[in-house]
Design an enzyme around this catalytic site. Structure first.
Site, PDB file in Angstrom:
ATOM      1  N   LYS A  77     -37.373  26.937  24.575  1.00 23.07           N
ATOM      2  CA  LYS A  77     -36.521  27.258  25.890  1.00 23.07           C
ATOM      3  C   LYS A  77     -35.224  27.448  25.413  1.00 23.07           C
ATOM      4  O   LYS A  77     -34.536  28.335  25.943  1.00 23.07           O
ATOM      5  CB  LYS A  77     -36.815  25.858  26.917  1.00 23.07           C
ATOM      6  N   ARG A 133     -38.563  20.121  36.420  1.00 18.34           N
ATOM      7  CA  ARG A 133     -39.502  19.414  35.508  1.00 18.34           C
ATOM      8  C   ARG A 133     -40.766  18.659  36.581  1.00 18.34           C
ATOM      9  O   ARG A 133     -41.586  18.181  35.928  1.00 18.34           O
ATOM     10  CB  ARG A 133     -38.744  18.576  34.582  1.00 18.34           C
ATOM     11  N   ARG A 184     -36.810  20.177  13.758  1.00 17.55           N
ATOM     12  CA  ARG A 184     -35.502  20.775  14.609  1.00 17.55           C
ATOM     13  C   ARG A 184     -34.492  20.044  13.942  1.00 17.55           C
ATOM     14  O   ARG A 184     -34.482  18.996  13.833  1.00 17.55           O
ATOM     15  CB  ARG A 184     -35.763  20.627  16.060  1.00 17.55           C
ATOM     16  N   ARG A 243     -32.301  15.117  16.674  1.00 13.99           N
ATOM     17  CA  ARG A 243     -32.329  14.686  18.175  1.00 13.99           C
ATOM     18  C   ARG A 243     -32.809  12.923  18.000  1.00 13.99           C
ATOM     19  O   ARG A 243     -34.206  13.096  17.535  1.00 13.99           O
ATOM     20  CB  ARG A 243     -32.862  15.330  19.138  1.00 13.99           C
ATOM     21  N   ARG A 250     -43.283  12.407  25.241  1.00 13.31           N
ATOM     22  CA  ARG A 250     -42.790  13.481  25.824  1.00 13.31           C
ATOM     23  C   ARG A 250     -43.687  14.534  26.314  1.00 13.31           C
ATOM     24  O   ARG A 250     -43.721  15.116  27.164  1.00 13.31           O
ATOM     25  CB  ARG A 250     -41.670  14.119  25.053  1.00 13.31           C
TER      26      ARG A 250
HETATM   27  P1  AP5 Z   1     -35.927  24.638  21.154  1.00  4.92           P
HETATM   28  O1  AP5 Z   1     -35.600  26.084  21.658  1.00  4.92           O
HETATM   29  O2  AP5 Z   1     -35.046  23.658  20.865  1.00  4.92           O
HETATM   30  O3  AP5 Z   1     -37.211  24.097  22.092  1.00  4.92           O
HETATM   31  P2  AP5 Z   1     -37.067  23.752  23.463  1.00  4.92           P
HETATM   32  O4  AP5 Z   1     -38.207  24.206  24.279  1.00  4.92           O
HETATM   33  O5  AP5 Z   1     -35.657  23.715  24.248  1.00  4.92           O
HETATM   34  O6  AP5 Z   1     -37.451  21.941  23.342  1.00  4.92           O
HETATM   35  P3  AP5 Z   1     -36.625  20.609  23.892  1.00  4.92           P
HETATM   36  O7  AP5 Z   1     -37.039  19.756  22.994  1.00  4.92           O
HETATM   37  O8  AP5 Z   1     -35.177  20.863  24.106  1.00  4.92           O
HETATM   38  O9  AP5 Z   1     -37.240  20.431  25.230  1.00  4.92           O
HETATM   39  P4  AP5 Z   1     -37.337  19.269  26.243  1.00  4.92           P
HETATM   40  O10 AP5 Z   1     -37.768  20.004  27.540  1.00  4.92           O
HETATM   41  O11 AP5 Z   1     -38.250  18.025  25.594  1.00  4.92           O
HETATM   42  O12 AP5 Z   1     -35.955  18.897  26.294  1.00  4.92           O
HETATM   43  P5  AP5 Z   1     -34.739  18.842  27.054  1.00  4.92           P
HETATM   44  O13 AP5 Z   1     -33.683  18.910  26.005  1.00  4.92           O
HETATM   45  O14 AP5 Z   1     -35.008  19.794  27.880  1.00  4.92           O
HETATM   46  O15 AP5 Z   1     -36.996  24.856  19.908  1.00  4.92           O
HETATM   47  C1  AP5 Z   1     -37.502  23.950  19.102  1.00  4.92           C
HETATM   48  C2  AP5 Z   1     -37.378  24.138  17.709  1.00  4.92           C
HETATM   49  O16 AP5 Z   1     -38.407  25.232  17.382  1.00  4.92           O
HETATM   50  C3  AP5 Z   1     -36.218  24.435  16.922  1.00  4.92           C
HETATM   51  O17 AP5 Z   1     -36.050  23.821  15.690  1.00  4.92           O
HETATM   52  C4  AP5 Z   1     -36.215  26.184  16.908  1.00  4.92           C
HETATM   53  O18 AP5 Z   1     -35.382  26.622  15.986  1.00  4.92           O
HETATM   54  C5  AP5 Z   1     -37.713  26.541  16.716  1.00  4.92           C
HETATM   55  N1  AP5 Z   1     -38.234  27.616  17.304  1.00  4.92           N
HETATM   56  C6  AP5 Z   1     -38.084  28.008  18.616  1.00  4.92           C
HETATM   57  N2  AP5 Z   1     -38.639  29.130  18.802  1.00  4.92           N
HETATM   58  C7  AP5 Z   1     -39.255  29.566  17.857  1.00  4.92           C
HETATM   59  C8  AP5 Z   1     -40.137  30.395  17.407  1.00  4.92           C
HETATM   60  N3  AP5 Z   1     -40.500  31.509  18.224  1.00  4.92           N
HETATM   61  N4  AP5 Z   1     -40.615  30.602  16.193  1.00  4.92           N
HETATM   62  C9  AP5 Z   1     -40.206  29.459  15.277  1.00  4.92           C
HETATM   63  N5  AP5 Z   1     -39.531  28.579  15.704  1.00  4.92           N
HETATM   64  C10 AP5 Z   1     -39.184  28.546  16.879  1.00  4.92           C
HETATM   65  O19 AP5 Z   1     -34.515  17.431  27.718  1.00  4.92           O
HETATM   66  C11 AP5 Z   1     -34.549  16.265  26.971  1.00  4.92           C
HETATM   67  C12 AP5 Z   1     -34.847  14.828  27.834  1.00  4.92           C
HETATM   68  O20 AP5 Z   1     -33.861  14.816  28.956  1.00  4.92           O
HETATM   69  C13 AP5 Z   1     -36.125  14.967  28.429  1.00  4.92           C
HETATM   70  O21 AP5 Z   1     -37.136  14.516  27.846  1.00  4.92           O
HETATM   71  C14 AP5 Z   1     -35.641  13.984  29.719  1.00  4.92           C
HETATM   72  O22 AP5 Z   1     -35.753  12.923  29.417  1.00  4.92           O
HETATM   73  C15 AP5 Z   1     -34.210  14.512  30.104  1.00  4.92           C
HETATM   74  N6  AP5 Z   1     -34.284  15.521  31.233  1.00  4.92           N
HETATM   75  C16 AP5 Z   1     -34.149  16.979  30.987  1.00  4.92           C
HETATM   76  N7  AP5 Z   1     -34.219  17.818  32.029  1.00  4.92           N
HETATM   77  C17 AP5 Z   1     -34.785  17.008  32.870  1.00  4.92           C
HETATM   78  C18 AP5 Z   1     -35.171  17.238  34.308  1.00  4.92           C
HETATM   79  N8  AP5 Z   1     -35.084  18.529  34.854  1.00  4.92           N
HETATM   80  N9  AP5 Z   1     -35.580  15.952  34.905  1.00  4.92           N
HETATM   81  C19 AP5 Z   1     -35.855  14.748  34.548  1.00  4.92           C
HETATM   82  N10 AP5 Z   1     -35.095  14.573  33.110  1.00  4.92           N
HETATM   83  C20 AP5 Z   1     -34.704  15.546  32.455  1.00  4.92           C
HETATM   84 MG    MG Z   2     -34.187  22.551  24.579  1.00  4.86          MG
END
Ligand code: AP5
Ligand code: MG
Length: 217
Positions: A13, A88, A127, A160, A171
């Protein structure tokens, strides 16, 4: 263009949202990045969010909704925004719907990036993220030019705290339950488009751009 990017942790994402933000010159709003920045700056929000994020839970809906509501009101969202990691829960999706109605804005697309579980684990455990600018790397798929250093700003690359195996499993479990409900929610509103992300970063980006050309007027 008002866009939501849905997908399990590690789906890509953030990676795709950053590229779309550059291409279309609209802000990338990641609730996860907002929380991580608050934790780094030791704000009140950061103190509340740290334990929740480190254990793989979700920050309460009310707090998250208020943050997004304030953020999408800002002028830089006048031409659109890309929401990454929000909504979410169904409660958040309903709150977003109300916010957009109040602002006379409409959601164009909810783009669901679909990736197999094995691939998600590979993506998450290898990552690395820039501690300074938040750029996203992967040890195998997108390595930095110099080990441990961000290509863009020279910042230190870190893992992270929620990318440890035990937290990753938590998660994935919690987010899967919520994601299935969100998929139904946006399907009913004819906003959902799924993109398979078993291909490389640039190929997935091309697929997303084709979808945008076809579906966003
Ligand atoms: P990356 O782009 O980093 O993936 P992502 O989908 O952004 O994954 P996240 O771990 O950031 O998602 P998340 O939803 O768990 O975390 P968030 O920060 O939103 O890519 C991942 C890896 O793959 C990278 O190394 C990249 O280089 C590689 N990659 C990408 N695409 C690729 C491809 N096509 N081919 C090969 N490699 C690839 O949330 C964190 C925490 O915050 C949550 O757990 C929660 O506690 C809180 N939080 C956030 N939002 C909310 C909400 N709305 N409500 C409540 N709590 C929330
Ligand atoms: Mg992310």
């Amino acid at each position: 263009m008002n866009l939501i990017i849905l997908g399990l942790p590690g789906a890509g994402k953030g990676t795709q949202a950053k590229k779309l933000s550059n291409k279309y010159s609209i802000p990338h709003i990641s609730t996860g990045d907002i929380f991580r920045s608050a934790i780094k700056n030791e704000t009140e929000l950061g103190k509340k969010a740290k334990q929740i994020i480190d254990s793989g839970g979700l920050v309460p809906d009310e707090i998250t909704n208020d943050i997004v509501k304030e953020r999408i009101k800002l002028d830089d969202c006048n031409n659109g925004f890309i929401l990454d990691g929000y909504p979410r829960t169904i409660y958040q999706a309903e709150a977003l719907e109300t916010m957009l109605e109040e602002m006379n804005k409409e959601l164009d697309l909810a783009l669901y990036i679909n990736v197999s579980r094995d691939e998600l684990i590979k993506r998450l455990t290898h990552r690395r993220t820039c501690s300074n600018c938040g750029a996203i790397y992967h040890l195998d798929y997108k390595p930095p030019k110099k080990e441990g250093i961000c290509d863009k700003c020279g910042g230190k690359l870190i893992q992270r705290s929620d990318d440890k195996e035990k937290v990753v499993n938590e998660r994935l479990k919690l987010n899967k339950e919520n994601l299935m409900k969100l998929i139904e929610f946006y399907k009913k509103r004819s906003k959902l488009i799924t993109v398979k992300s078993d291909a490389g970063i640039n190929e997935v980006f091309d697929k997303i751009n084709d979808i945008i050309k076809e579906h966003v007027k």
